[in-house]
Design a protein around this motif. Structure first.
Motif, PDB file in Angstrom:
ATOM      1  N   SER A  37     -27.830 -11.456  -8.445  1.00  0.00           N
ATOM      2  CA  SER A  37     -27.755 -12.295  -9.239  1.00  0.00           C
ATOM      3  C   SER A  37     -26.714 -13.345  -9.174  1.00  0.00           C
ATOM      4  CB  SER A  37     -28.483 -12.122 -10.511  1.00  0.00           C
ATOM      5  OG  SER A  37     -27.668 -11.090 -11.127  1.00  0.00           O
ATOM      6  N   LEU A  38     -26.290 -14.450  -9.440  1.00  0.00           N
ATOM      7  CA  LEU A  38     -24.533 -14.990  -9.269  1.00  0.00           C
ATOM      8  C   LEU A  38     -24.830 -15.458 -10.402  1.00  0.00           C
ATOM      9  CD1 LEU A  38     -22.544 -16.456  -8.116  1.00  0.00           C
ATOM     10  CD2 LEU A  38     -24.026 -18.001  -6.857  1.00  0.00           C
ATOM     11  N   ASP A  62     -23.156 -10.735  -9.148  1.00  0.00           N
ATOM     12  CA  ASP A  62     -21.884 -11.233  -8.101  1.00  0.00           C
ATOM     13  C   ASP A  62     -22.022 -12.148  -9.142  1.00  0.00           C
ATOM     14  OD1 ASP A  62     -22.363  -9.941  -5.594  1.00  0.00           O
ATOM     15  OD2 ASP A  62     -24.453 -11.045  -4.720  1.00  0.00           O
ATOM     16  N   ALA A  64     -19.561 -16.168  -9.955  1.00  0.00           N
ATOM     17  CA  ALA A  64     -17.894 -17.185  -8.775  1.00  0.00           C
ATOM     18  C   ALA A  64     -17.562 -17.417 -10.486  1.00  0.00           C
ATOM     19  CB  ALA A  64     -19.071 -18.209  -8.646  1.00  0.00           C
TER      20      ALA A  64
END
Length: 128
Positions: A37-38, A62, A64
């Protein structure tokens, strides 16, 4: 409280490294089901520690990291969910400060509101 509601408290009322780790390890697995997943996070220092990054890796997350000032653009939940939630809690707190119900110590000092009352407020909020 419903079993689906996960509540964590920080002694001083803010997120830190241990709170971030706890959230990643206890809350996210319930929604991500161990799939890659992000997670989009801002530059808050507690999000960027080695321990938090290790927990993210273990949970297959992950990350960001967005630059400062872009939270309203790239983290819509902050604007559309968290702000209305905080506004609702603030309204309930101010109403409580004005009219109670209050509890008092034996020396007649007003006690702080209880966690149980705050949890009832949280459970009653419907954010659209």
């Amino acid at each position: 409280m419903p079993n689906s509601l996960r509540i964590f408290f920080h002694k001083k009322g803010w997120m830190d490294e241990s709170g971030g780790k706890e959230w990643i390890c206890q809350c996210l697995p319930r929604t991500c089901n161990n799939k890659q997943s992000l997670l989009v996070w801002d530059l808050f220092q507690a999000h960027l520690t080695y321990e938090v990054k290790a927990a993210q890796k273990q949970q297959k997350i992950d990350v960001a990291v967005i630059p400062g000032g872009l939270t309203p653009v790239l983290q819509p939940l902050d604007k559309c969910l968290i702000k209305p939630f905080k506004d609702s809690i603030r309204k309930k707190y101010l109403a409580w400060m004005i009219s109670g119900p209050f509890e008092y110590t034996p020396s007649r000092k007003k006690k702080a509101l209880t966690r149980n009352l705050v949890l009832r407020w949280v459970n009653s909020i419907k954010v659209h």
